[in-house]
Design an enzyme around this catalytic site. Structure first.
Site, PDB file in Angstrom:
ATOM      1  N   HIS A  66      50.444  29.071  49.153  1.00  0.00           N
ATOM      2  CA  HIS A  66      49.770  30.139  48.409  1.00  0.00           C
ATOM      3  C   HIS A  66      48.725  29.587  47.437  1.00  0.00           C
ATOM      4  O   HIS A  66      47.591  30.071  47.378  1.00  0.00           O
ATOM      5  CB  HIS A  66      50.821  30.950  47.652  1.00  0.00           C
ATOM      6  CG  HIS A  66      50.307  32.208  47.036  1.00  0.00           C
ATOM      7  ND1 HIS A  66      49.923  33.306  47.768  1.00  0.00           N
ATOM      8  CD2 HIS A  66      50.107  32.547  45.723  1.00  0.00           C
ATOM      9  CE1 HIS A  66      49.520  34.267  46.962  1.00  0.00           C
ATOM     10  NE2 HIS A  66      49.613  33.831  45.709  1.00  0.00           N
ATOM     11  N   ASN A  82      41.107  37.694  34.078  1.00  0.00           N
ATOM     12  CA  ASN A  82      41.081  37.989  32.660  1.00  0.00           C
ATOM     13  C   ASN A  82      39.750  37.503  32.090  1.00  0.00           C
ATOM     14  O   ASN A  82      39.595  36.343  31.725  1.00  0.00           O
ATOM     15  CB  ASN A  82      42.258  37.308  31.954  1.00  0.00           C
ATOM     16  CG  ASN A  82      42.459  37.790  30.530  1.00  0.00           C
ATOM     17  OD1 ASN A  82      41.540  37.741  29.717  1.00  0.00           O
ATOM     18  ND2 ASN A  82      43.654  38.232  30.221  1.00  0.00           N
ATOM     19  N   HIS A  99      51.066  41.215  46.971  1.00  0.00           N
ATOM     20  CA  HIS A  99      50.305  42.458  46.771  1.00  0.00           C
ATOM     21  C   HIS A  99      48.863  42.237  47.205  1.00  0.00           C
ATOM     22  O   HIS A  99      48.443  41.131  47.536  1.00  0.00           O
ATOM     23  CB  HIS A  99      50.366  42.903  45.303  1.00  0.00           C
ATOM     24  CG  HIS A  99      49.996  41.840  44.318  1.00  0.00           C
ATOM     25  ND1 HIS A  99      48.702  41.543  43.983  1.00  0.00           N
ATOM     26  CD2 HIS A  99      50.775  40.982  43.606  1.00  0.00           C
ATOM     27  CE1 HIS A  99      48.681  40.567  43.103  1.00  0.00           C
ATOM     28  NE2 HIS A  99      49.916  40.188  42.861  1.00  0.00           N
ATOM     29  N   ARG A 147      31.680  43.709  29.280  1.00  0.00           N
ATOM     30  CA  ARG A 147      31.921  42.938  30.507  1.00  0.00           C
ATOM     31  C   ARG A 147      30.701  43.122  31.396  1.00  0.00           C
ATOM     32  O   ARG A 147      30.584  44.081  32.142  1.00  0.00           O
ATOM     33  CB  ARG A 147      33.198  43.429  31.187  1.00  0.00           C
ATOM     34  CG  ARG A 147      33.690  42.552  32.330  1.00  0.00           C
ATOM     35  CD  ARG A 147      34.941  43.109  32.917  1.00  0.00           C
ATOM     36  NE  ARG A 147      34.719  44.389  33.584  1.00  0.00           N
ATOM     37  CZ  ARG A 147      35.677  45.242  33.921  1.00  0.00           C
ATOM     38  NH1 ARG A 147      36.922  44.966  33.630  1.00  0.00           N
ATOM     39  NH2 ARG A 147      35.395  46.378  34.532  1.00  0.00           N
TER      40      ARG A 147
END
Length: 543
Positions: free
Chosen positions: A120, A286, A11, A469
């Site tokens: 990857h 995260n 993705h 954040r």
């Protein structure tokens, strides 16, 4: 030398160009195609390439496909082990094997023989370790999956990677988090950040049970037992209302993820003795876990790749090839690596759209006036950001002092009301308002505690758990945005401005002027700052 990086297999397809060890351009395909995340992460979508992003990267550097010395494709099909997935997984592998031919077709003039398969997780690791401010550091990669593993732990020494551990599939912290995302009625490989936000509304009352099912194995890896989520909370369909059980499940999974990441970091620190840790992989987005790693973990400093998800493997693959060819990477100093437009180009767009606009003598002061008057400002400046965070280039700005602005912005963007919005603050003012998280924090990848006395003053940016954040702004790196913040504080006494991404539900972040005008025209935003120009809603619709 010129190295083009390509991410396409799962993705967030993206492209990045590294020239003589320096990142020249990087962009996600979604910003061109206007399909959020570019494509769904299905085996039969693996043929889709970031054609527009790659072509733009080459144009930005003034070169053609024939001028590229090598292309890094961030997946190596030779490493794939056949698993019970059966034919679908085999199809993904077949597409990957043919990627050089697909690329040479998509980019006429490119020699297919110049395409190199980069594993990857090596690409993820390079996006962190080689792009970080340090030549020597530990590196931790954690995501859903790669070819045959879901994690990598290692260290960079003088730019050379030593792999110390890798967790074979099917054990995966990222896939575990994707599974609970889907169970809670959200879209997997897309909405994991919603689970992180929902976790703050719950109690981790299922944590003890999850500790029996998900744990570090003491050798740098971990074990994830298949989990029957229905035993904790019933599955939700999209749009159904969550309950305390669902929030508690999110809180429990989030807490267990943090604990296992801490165990992995401690093992890595014992093996390397490094003081610094670089993170990549989707799990590194995260920001709650990142802050706990910094606050409770053994490393003195933690740096997270701004495009930590799969899009960042395009950059990492290109950096890896550059290193292999003896061209050390320059540290990544900004995420503003996408498209930008001159003042003349922006003015021409406005003229074609026949939109009334002004060019204030002092844009920062004019925008601060609008924000102080509690107007929403769409902010389009400079080059677009690489990665999922709006960092003051394609942003929606608002006054933080009005609690109603959280709901107001979530309504504008079509978001769930439990999701927080984020603050921007001048770097030197951050310690007065925020605690626990690192300063500087320019990429919005950590949470900070909002200090007592400030929670009531900037309620729009305070999450239910008292955190925010934060993005810190350096006047040297972002002079215009720094001036907006200073001017806003002069008017309101608040050194903070709300910053959320400039987009509406289901749409990628705005990238070019047409996107900005369409977003402005279709949402209740009062002002658009497009480069040096101001467009006000009342003037547009009165004309």
């Amino acid at each position: 030398m010129r190295f083009l990086g390509i991410n396409a297999i799962f993705h967030d397809p993206a492209a990045a160009l590294v020239v003589d060890g320096r990142v020249v351009a990087a962009a996600e395909e979604e910003r061109f195609s206007r399909r959020k995340h570019g494509k769904r992460p299905l085996p039969f979508s693996a043929w889709e390439l970031p054609e527009q992003a790659a072509a733009w990267c080459l144009r930005e550097a003034g070169i053609g496909p024939e001028d590229v010395d090598a292309v890094a494709y961030s997946y190596d099909p030779a490493l794939v082990e056949q698993r019970p997935d059966g034919d679908w997984e085999e199809l993904r592998t077949r597409y990957a094997v043919r990627a050089p031919l697909f690329l040479s077709t998509a980019l006429p003039g490119l020699d297919a023989a110049r395409v190199r398969f980069v594993p990857h997780h090596i690409a993820h690791a390079a996006s962190a370790g080689l792009a970080s401010p340090w030549r020597d550091c530990a590196v931790l990669v954690c995501d859903g999956r790669g070819e045959n593993v879901s994690h990598l732990a290692g260290r960079y020494t003088g730019g050379e990677l030593e792999v110390l551990a890798a967790q074979p599939l099917p054990h995966s912290l990222g896939l575990m988090y994707e599974d609970v995302t889907e169970h809670l009625g959200f879209l997997r490989s897309c909405d994991e950040y919603k689970v992180m936000a929902l976790a703050s509304y719950g109690r981790p009352r299922f944590l003890e049970e999850l500790r029996e099912l998900v744990y570090a194995t003491g050798d740098g890896g971990f074990h994830v037992t298949p989990i029957e989520w229905g035993g904790y909370a019933k599955a939700l369909r999209k749009g159904e209302q969550w309950t305390d059980d669902h929030a508690d499940l999110a809180a429990s999974v989030q807490a267990r993820l943090e604990e296992v990441l801490l165990d992995l970091a401690r093992w890595l620190h014992e093996r390397t003795g490094e003081r610094r840790l670089a993170l990549a992989g989707g799990v590194a987005l995260n920001c709650v876990a990142n802050t706990r790693l910094l606050a409770e973990g053994p490393f003195d400093e933690v740096w997270v790749q701004p495009a930590a998800g799969d899009s960042g493997t395009a950059l990492g693959g290109a950096l890896h090839l550059a290193q292999v060819h003896g061209e050390p990477a320059a540290p990544m100093s900004t995420a503003a690596l996408g498209r930008g437009f001159t003042d003349e180009e922006l003015g021409a767009w406005l003229d074609v759209a026949r939109v009334p606009y002004t060019r204030p003598a002092d844009l920062a002061a004019a925008v601060a006036d609008e924000l102080a008057a509690d107007r929403l400002v769409a902010w389009f400046q400079g080059r677009s950001e690489y990665g999922p965070r709006a960092l003051g280039h394609r942003s929606l700005l608002a006054h933080p002092g009005h609690a109603a602005n959280t709901e107001r912005l979530n309504d504008v963007k079509g978001r769930e009301q439990f999701r927080p919005i984020a603050p921007m603050v001048l770097e030197d003012r951050a310690p007065a308002v925020f605690g626990r998280g690192p300063v500087p924090s320019p990429y919005m990848l950590f949470v900070h505690d909002v200090l007592p006395g400030w929670r009531e003053r900037v309620p729009a940016v305070v999450h239910v758990d008292g955190t925010a954040r934060v993005q810190t702004v350096s006047p040297a790196a972002e002079p215009l945005m720094a001036r907006v913040l200073a001017e806003f504080e002069a008017r309101t006494g608040l050194p903070v401005v709300v910053n959320t991404s400039l987009n509406t539900a289901g749409r990628p972040m705005v990238d070019d002027p047409r996107d900005a005008l369409e977003c402005f025209g279709s949402s209740p935003v009062e002002v658009l700052a497009l480069g040096p120009y101001l467009i006000r809603r009342g003037e547009v619709f009165a004309s």
